[in-house]
Each structure stands twice: as C-alpha cells, then as structure tokens.
Design an enzyme around this catalytic site. Structure first.
Site, mmCIF file in Angstrom:
data_model
loop_
_atom_site.group_PDB
_atom_site.id
_atom_site.type_symbol
_atom_site.label_atom_id
_atom_site.label_comp_id
_atom_site.label_asym_id
_atom_site.label_seq_id
_atom_site.Cartn_x
_atom_site.Cartn_y
_atom_site.Cartn_z
ATOM 1 N N THR A 1 32.346 15.322 26.822
ATOM 2 C CA THR A 1 33.532 16.059 27.276
ATOM 3 C C THR A 1 34.161 16.866 26.144
ATOM 4 O OG1 THR A 1 33.922 14.465 29.014
ATOM 5 C CG2 THR A 1 35.833 15.731 28.296
ATOM 6 N N SER B 1 27.029 11.921 27.757
ATOM 7 C CA SER B 1 26.497 10.751 27.044
ATOM 8 C C SER B 1 25.704 9.785 27.911
ATOM 9 C CB SER B 1 27.593 10.047 26.252
ATOM 10 O OG SER B 1 28.497 9.414 27.105
ATOM 11 N N THR C 1 32.164 10.009 25.818
ATOM 12 C CA THR C 1 32.772 8.679 25.700
ATOM 13 C C THR C 1 32.061 7.613 26.537
ATOM 14 O OG1 THR C 1 34.324 9.245 27.452
ATOM 15 C CG2 THR C 1 35.068 9.578 25.188
ATOM 16 N N ASP C 2 31.310 8.051 27.571
ATOM 17 C CA ASP C 2 30.749 7.060 28.502
ATOM 18 C C ASP C 2 29.824 6.061 27.811
ATOM 19 O OD1 ASP C 2 32.128 8.303 30.514
ATOM 20 O OD2 ASP C 2 30.401 9.393 31.318
HETATM 21 N N1 ASN Z 1 34.859 11.715 28.343
HETATM 22 C C1 ASN Z 1 33.539 11.909 28.285
HETATM 23 O O1 ASN Z 1 33.038 12.316 27.272
HETATM 24 C C2 ASN Z 1 32.758 11.574 29.513
HETATM 25 C C3 ASN Z 1 31.462 12.311 29.657
HETATM 26 N N2 ASN Z 1 30.941 12.108 30.977
HETATM 27 C C4 ASN Z 1 30.404 11.844 28.671
HETATM 28 O O2 ASN Z 1 30.332 10.696 28.328
HETATM 29 O O3 ASN Z 1 29.633 12.653 28.244
#
Ligand code: ASN
Length: 354
Positions: free
Chosen positions: A39, A85, A118-119
């Site tokens: 993200t 991720s 973050t995932d």
């Molecule tokens: N907040 C994020 O980065 C979520 C995103 N879907 C990821 O992990 O790539």
C-alpha cells in the site's frame, strides 16, 4: 540541482538498482532502501479511495514524496518487486536477504529500510531477523493508506524508517517494524487489524519504542529476543514447503493428508486456545506424523499467547511463535536439515526453563 547517487554496490540479478536522484552530502549517513510494493507504493483514483487501489509506485517516487529524507540520509534504492505483500514469495525473500546482507557488509552503509505491504510484513520481518548477519538497523515499513489518500501515512512512516535506519541507538536491536510512530521488534510484532492505521500495536513482547517529533526513543537498552536463531543462507535457493492448517469446530481431518500430498514437508496448526485440535483432527495429525515423520508444530489461532510443550504429544509446541512466524522458523530449520529433535529444541529456545 540533485546529483546522481554514487554507485556503491553492484546490482544482483533480480534487483533493479535505481540510481536515485538524490543530493549527496558527505556528512550524512547512507541508507539503502529495498522496495517491494504494498500500500505504501499504491495509488487510488481519488484522494478518498482507501480500498481497491493498485500497487505501482517505484522506490524513486517514494523518496521523491518525502524530500525531507535527504536531510537525514543519502539514499540508494533497489526495486526488488512491486507487488501486494500476499504475493511476496521465497524467491523475493531470499534475494532481499542477500541484498541486505551485502549492503550492510559495506562500511559506508549505516542501515537498510524495506518498504513492504503490511499484510505479510511480519513474515518477511521475521525471516530477515533470522537470516541477517549484521548489528546495523534493518527497518521494515509500510502504510495502511495508499500514497494518493488524504492523510496518507506512508510518507511519514518512510521518513521515520530512514531516521531509524540511520540512528546509532537503533543498532543491535534486531530487525524492526515501524508504522504509525511505533517501533516494534520484528520477532514479535503482528498485524492486528485489517484496516486501521494503528494495526501494528505489538503483542506483549514486541514494543521497543516510539517516535516523538520524528526522533526515535527506545524503552530499553539494545536486546536480542530470547531464542532468536541465525541461519546462514549460504547457497540456499529455495525453502522447504510448510503449510498452516487453521483449526475450528468440525475441522476436516483429511486436510492433514491432503497437505502432505500437496508437498508439505512440515505443518503448523493454528490451534484453538493453547494449540487445541478436535480429537478427530488430532488423530489425523498423529497418523500423518506416524506415517511420514514430518514435523507438526502446534501454534495458536488466538492473536497472542503461548503453546506449552507436552511430553506425550507428537506435536512440537510453538511456544510464543504465532502460526505465521512458526511457519518461517520451521521452513528455515527444515531447509537447513534439522531433524525432529533439533526442531523441537529450536522452538523451545524461546522459552528456556527458569
Ligand atoms: N496495507 C497494506 O500494505 C496492505 C496491502 N494489501 C499489502 O500488504 O500489500
């Protein structure tokens, strides 16, 4: 006008090195940013869109969005991947680890930053914690809002990550995750909320410090997590396959066999409470263990907690490791050729007898 960053390292075959257009200041430390997507590197179609955006910004654009970074550090960047991720895989992990180890081996490099979704951030961070051979800071950072959103969190998170990676007092603390002003230990930090900005408030053991006016403050002297084990990746090109089975009422016992047939060399269960499985599931797990000898690590589906060892169980207790961290640890142990007893001891290192 900005000048080209010096070529202080050779590109590896996977990494696309970016000659970032950053001014060089000889009095500043040098930090290398490894960009993987997520993200923090995403754009929506409007400034109010905070779901359904797409990944695409490169490392240069991430740095350009925060020119203040260049007052803190000279930056060199590698574009490792540009994916959400959930799509980070072992090829990316291995290349990332090699790239960081080779950067941190250089005297002129003070620290490394990894921009990441973050995932699955905690998995990458835990992996790096286990394979990075340096006391210099490694900081994994992401964002919960895309770069185009009102109040996007990525730019300040990135500024803080670079600050941390170039700070002397951040040395010898293992790999860290920073988001939303918090500094957490990669070893224990977990994503707790699918949507909120403060998702990386850490589990009990994970909180190391906090940013105040962009200065990192730590609660403790540098410390190493108990049980942290270093694995030398040497020429490893792939990791052992380990799958996680999520326990619930009426879990299908056939899943254990099916996972082995699909290639699993080890399994982790996300058990109920302190590692519990239904008696049918437990019998199926034991039968798979007896038939194949593959290690089965019992972890917990609750966000936090501890699975104690039990002498009469075929399963290896995960101790403090949640399923996703237990999976990485088991992958590394199997890849390095640990046998069942060595794997059991490895997990028990995190909760030594008093
Ligand atoms: N907040 C994020 O980065 C979520 C995103 N879907 C990821 O992990 O790539």
């Amino acid at each position: 006008s900005p000048i080209k960053a010096p070529s202080i390292h050779a590109p590896s075959h996977l990494f696309a090195r970016q000659d970032l257009q950053t001014p060089i200041n000889g009095t500043l430390p040098n930090v290398t940013i490894f960009s993987t997507g997520g993200t923090i590197a995403s754009q929506g179609t409007s400034n109010t869109q905070t779901v359904g955006y797409s990944v695409g910004l490169g490392v240069q654009q991430l740095v350009d969005a925060v020119p203040e970074i260049l007052n803190i550090s000279n930056i060199v960047g590698y574009q490792v991947s540009n994916v959400g991720s959930p799509s980070i895989n072992e090829t990316i992990l291995l290349e990332l680890a090699r790239g960081i180890n080779s950067e941190l081996a250089k005297d002129e490099v003070s620290g490394a930053v990894v921009t990441h979704g973050t995932d699955s951030m905690e998995e990458t961070a835990f992996f790096l914690q286990s394979v990075i051979n340096s006391t210099k800071p490694v900081v994994v950072v992401g964002a919960m809002r895309p770069a185009t959103a009102l109040s996007a969190d990525g730019p300040l998170n990135l500024l803080q990550a670079v600050t941390l990676a170039s700070s002397d007092n951040a040395k010898d603390r293992g790999v860290m995750i920073t988001l939303n002003d918090r500094i957490g230990s990669a070893y224990y930090t977990t994503k707790n909320n699918a949507n909120s900005l403060d998702t990386f408030y850490s589990t009990e053991a994970g909180q190391l410090g906090f940013f105040i006016n962009q200065v990192p403050y730590f609660y403790f002297e540098p410390a190493k997590p108990i049980g942290a084990t270093y694995f030398d990746l040497k020429n490893i090109t792939d990791l052992a396959q380990v799958d996680i089975l999520y326990a619930h009422q009426d879990m299908a016992p056939e899943l254990f066999n099916a996972s082995v047939e699909a290639g699993a060399e080890g399994l982790v269960t996300a058990g109920m409470g302190a590692g519990g499985l239904s008696s049918k599931a437990s019998m199926a797990a034991e039968a798979v263990y007896n038939a194949t000898g593959i290690p089965i690590v019992a972890s917990h589906r609750s966000a936090d907690g501890f699975v104690p060892s039990s002498d009469d169980s075929y399963a290896i207790a995960s101790g403090f490791y949640n399923p996703q961290k237990a999976r990485i640890l088991l992958q590394l142990a199997l890849t390095m050729g640990y046998d069942y007893d060595e794997i059991k001891e490895l997990f028990a290192l995190s909760y030594p007898a008093p």
